[in-house]
Design a protein around this motif. Structure first.
Motif, PDB file in Angstrom:
ATOM      1  N   GLY A 144      38.596 -41.988  -5.430  1.00 46.27           N
ATOM      2  CA  GLY A 144      39.034 -40.631  -5.151  1.00 46.27           C
ATOM      3  C   GLY A 144      38.746 -39.602  -6.230  1.00 46.27           C
ATOM      4  N   PHE A 145      37.854 -39.922  -7.174  1.00 47.26           N
ATOM      5  CA  PHE A 145      37.459 -38.922  -8.162  1.00 47.26           C
ATOM      6  C   PHE A 145      36.720 -37.775  -7.463  1.00 47.26           C
ATOM      7  CE2 PHE A 145      37.940 -42.601 -10.964  1.00 47.26           C
ATOM      8  CZ  PHE A 145      38.581 -42.028 -12.061  1.00 47.26           C
ATOM      9  N   ILE A 146      36.901 -36.558  -7.983  1.00 44.39           N
ATOM     10  CA  ILE A 146      36.202 -35.412  -7.394  1.00 44.39           C
ATOM     11  C   ILE A 146      34.866 -35.150  -8.079  1.00 44.39           C
ATOM     12  CG2 ILE A 146      38.367 -34.313  -6.704  1.00 44.39           C
ATOM     13  CD1 ILE A 146      37.823 -32.274  -9.039  1.00 44.39           C
ATOM     14  N   ARG A 147      34.697 -35.711  -9.287  1.00 42.26           N
ATOM     15  CA  ARG A 147      33.511 -35.383 -10.075  1.00 42.26           C
ATOM     16  C   ARG A 147      33.273 -36.489 -11.100  1.00 42.26           C
ATOM     17  NH1 ARG A 147      34.835 -30.592 -10.624  1.00 42.26           N
ATOM     18  NH2 ARG A 147      36.073 -30.591 -12.517  1.00 42.26           N
ATOM     19  N   VAL A 148      32.005 -36.680 -11.485  1.00 41.88           N
ATOM     20  CA  VAL A 148      31.675 -37.621 -12.546  1.00 41.88           C
ATOM     21  C   VAL A 148      30.720 -36.938 -13.518  1.00 41.88           C
ATOM     22  CG1 VAL A 148      29.810 -38.674 -11.174  1.00 41.88           C
ATOM     23  CG2 VAL A 148      30.755 -39.904 -13.128  1.00 41.88           C
ATOM     24  N   LEU A 149      31.029 -37.071 -14.805  1.00 45.07           N
ATOM     25  CA  LEU A 149      30.168 -36.539 -15.861  1.00 45.07           C
ATOM     26  C   LEU A 149      29.249 -37.652 -16.334  1.00 45.07           C
ATOM     27  CD1 LEU A 149      29.279 -34.480 -18.043  1.00 45.07           C
ATOM     28  CD2 LEU A 149      31.220 -35.276 -19.420  1.00 45.07           C
ATOM     29  N   THR A 150      27.942 -37.380 -16.396  1.00 46.28           N
ATOM     30  CA  THR A 150      26.995 -38.418 -16.781  1.00 46.28           C
ATOM     31  C   THR A 150      25.758 -37.831 -17.450  1.00 46.28           C
ATOM     32  OG1 THR A 150      25.624 -40.250 -15.952  1.00 46.28           O
ATOM     33  CG2 THR A 150      25.925 -38.366 -14.477  1.00 46.28           C
ATOM     34  N   SER A 151      25.186 -38.623 -18.348  1.00 41.17           N
ATOM     35  CA  SER A 151      23.871 -38.313 -18.914  1.00 41.17           C
ATOM     36  C   SER A 151      22.826 -39.235 -18.306  1.00 41.17           C
ATOM     37  CB  SER A 151      23.901 -38.487 -20.440  1.00 41.17           C
ATOM     38  OG  SER A 151      24.137 -39.849 -20.779  1.00 41.17           O
ATOM     39  N   GLY A 152      23.201 -39.899 -17.211  1.00 38.75           N
ATOM     40  CA  GLY A 152      22.277 -40.851 -16.600  1.00 38.75           C
ATOM     41  C   GLY A 152      22.132 -42.125 -17.413  1.00 38.75           C
ATOM     42  N   GLY A 153      23.140 -42.428 -18.226  1.00 43.57           N
ATOM     43  CA  GLY A 153      23.097 -43.637 -19.039  1.00 43.57           C
ATOM     44  C   GLY A 153      22.165 -43.554 -20.221  1.00 43.57           C
ATOM     45  N   ALA A 154      21.703 -42.348 -20.512  1.00 40.15           N
ATOM     46  CA  ALA A 154      20.747 -42.131 -21.605  1.00 40.15           C
ATOM     47  C   ALA A 154      21.422 -41.342 -22.725  1.00 40.15           C
ATOM     48  CB  ALA A 154      19.527 -41.371 -21.080  1.00 40.15           C
ATOM     49  N   PRO A 155      20.781 -41.274 -23.903  1.00 45.52           N
ATOM     50  CA  PRO A 155      21.368 -40.501 -25.001  1.00 45.52           C
ATOM     51  C   PRO A 155      21.531 -39.019 -24.688  1.00 45.52           C
ATOM     52  CG  PRO A 155      19.711 -42.004 -25.844  1.00 45.52           C
ATOM     53  CD  PRO A 155      19.598 -42.042 -24.345  1.00 45.52           C
ATOM     54  N   ASP A 156      20.756 -38.496 -23.743  1.00 46.10           N
ATOM     55  CA  ASP A 156      20.894 -37.099 -23.326  1.00 46.10           C
ATOM     56  C   ASP A 156      20.465 -36.984 -21.873  1.00 46.10           C
ATOM     57  OD1 ASP A 156      17.915 -36.193 -23.221  1.00 46.10           O
ATOM     58  OD2 ASP A 156      18.121 -37.136 -25.181  1.00 46.10           O
ATOM     59  N   ALA A 157      20.880 -35.888 -21.241  1.00 44.85           N
ATOM     60  CA  ALA A 157      20.633 -35.721 -19.811  1.00 44.85           C
ATOM     61  C   ALA A 157      19.151 -35.594 -19.479  1.00 44.85           C
ATOM     62  CB  ALA A 157      21.397 -34.503 -19.296  1.00 44.85           C
ATOM     63  N   ILE A 158      18.369 -35.013 -20.370  1.00 45.61           N
ATOM     64  CA  ILE A 158      16.933 -34.887 -20.110  1.00 45.61           C
ATOM     65  C   ILE A 158      16.311 -36.272 -19.986  1.00 45.61           C
ATOM     66  CG2 ILE A 158      14.741 -33.974 -20.952  1.00 45.61           C
ATOM     67  CD1 ILE A 158      16.763 -31.817 -20.098  1.00 45.61           C
ATOM     68  N   SER A 159      16.645 -37.160 -20.909  1.00 50.48           N
ATOM     69  CA  SER A 159      16.110 -38.529 -20.862  1.00 50.48           C
ATOM     70  C   SER A 159      16.608 -39.280 -19.635  1.00 50.48           C
ATOM     71  CB  SER A 159      16.502 -39.292 -22.126  1.00 50.48           C
ATOM     72  OG  SER A 159      16.030 -38.660 -23.285  1.00 50.48           O
ATOM     73  N   GLY A 160      17.822 -38.947 -19.174  1.00 53.62           N
ATOM     74  CA  GLY A 160      18.384 -39.632 -18.015  1.00 53.62           C
ATOM     75  C   GLY A 160      18.173 -38.905 -16.707  1.00 53.62           C
TER      76      GLY A 160
END
Length: 249
Positions: A144-160
């Motif tokens: 039931g979470f409304i949102r998830v924060l992620t970097s795609g499992g990478a050190p930064d979002a660009i890489s992920g």
């Protein structure tokens, strides 16, 4: 074709940062303390100040630095912190908990979500430790979470970015995917166009330069005044908002 304009969330850990973010017109704030430690639960005083602002403030519930494997003492503290957030009338909370292998700890998360009943709840970057991101996303949706924060499992979002794009596609509007880490006014436009994320997260901070005095130098030498700090920067927020707004052009 016009690109969509994602929402901007700025994480802040001070009264000054909260004021800057509220005045700048960001979409929402993640309220915390100790961003130098990747964020901890903010003080009740900072929560009370946030409650006076019109901007939606989601409060990080993280009782200590380190991993996200919590024992009964941690859980007791987190439950109490959730009730403080509720009493302040703030927008919601941000939590996360994992098992030793990095997978989401359903039992702990259910306990916290039950405590937070009625409060919108966000899953933080503990998600990025999961051995299977797509299975973890389905767990987050089921819980039931409304949102998830992620970097795609990478050190930064660009890489992920490839993983983030796949999560956006998998979510299909069932949960908001919010990308964070390393996003700047200079790289956010191509990133959003590539991933189609509905939300981005940033500290929008810059290094703080101390005016060297005998007191600050001695405090640094004694270990209680850090040699390097960052603070929320209004110019960075303005530039980030301008970049995101340009996607509508």
């Amino acid at each position: 074709m016009k690109a969509h304009r994602p929402r901007l969330e700025v994480c802040v850990d001070s009264a000054a940062g909260l004021d800057i973010a509220a005045r700048a017109g960001v979409d929402r704030v993640e309220l915390c303390s100790a961003l130098s430690l990747a964020g901890l639960t903010p003080s009740a005083g900072l929560m009370a100040l946030a409650a006076t602002k019109a901007i939606p403030c989601f409060v990080l519930i993280r009782p200590r630095a380190g991993d996200f494997c919590y024992d009964s003492r941690d859980l007791d503290l987190m439950r109490r912190e959730i009730e403080i957030v509720r009493s302040m009338g703030l927008a919601g909370i941000v939590i996360g908990a994992t098992r030793g292998d990095g997978s989401l700890d359903r039992d702990v998360l259910r306990t916290l979500l039950d405590q937070a009943a009625g409060l919108p709840t966000v899953l933080h970057r503990a998600f990025d430790l999961a051995p299977d991101f797509h299975a973890a996303l389905e767990t987050a949706i089921e819980l039931g979470f409304i949102r998830v924060l992620t970097s795609g499992g990478a050190p930064d979002a660009i890489s992920g970015s490839a993983v983030i794009r796949s999560l956006v596609e998998q979510a299909a509007g069932r949960i908001e995917i919010m990308a964070g880490v390393g996003l700047t006014p200079d790289n956010v436009i191509p990133f959003v166009r590539s991933t189609r994320v509905p939300a981005v997260h940033s500290s929008c901070s810059t290094p703080v330069e101390y005016t060297a005095t005998g007191m600050t130098e001695r405090g640094t030498a004694l270990g209680f005044i850090p040699a390097h700090m960052k603070a929320t920067d209004p110019m960075t927020i303005a530039a980030m908002i301008a970049s995101l707004d340009s996607l509508r052009a």
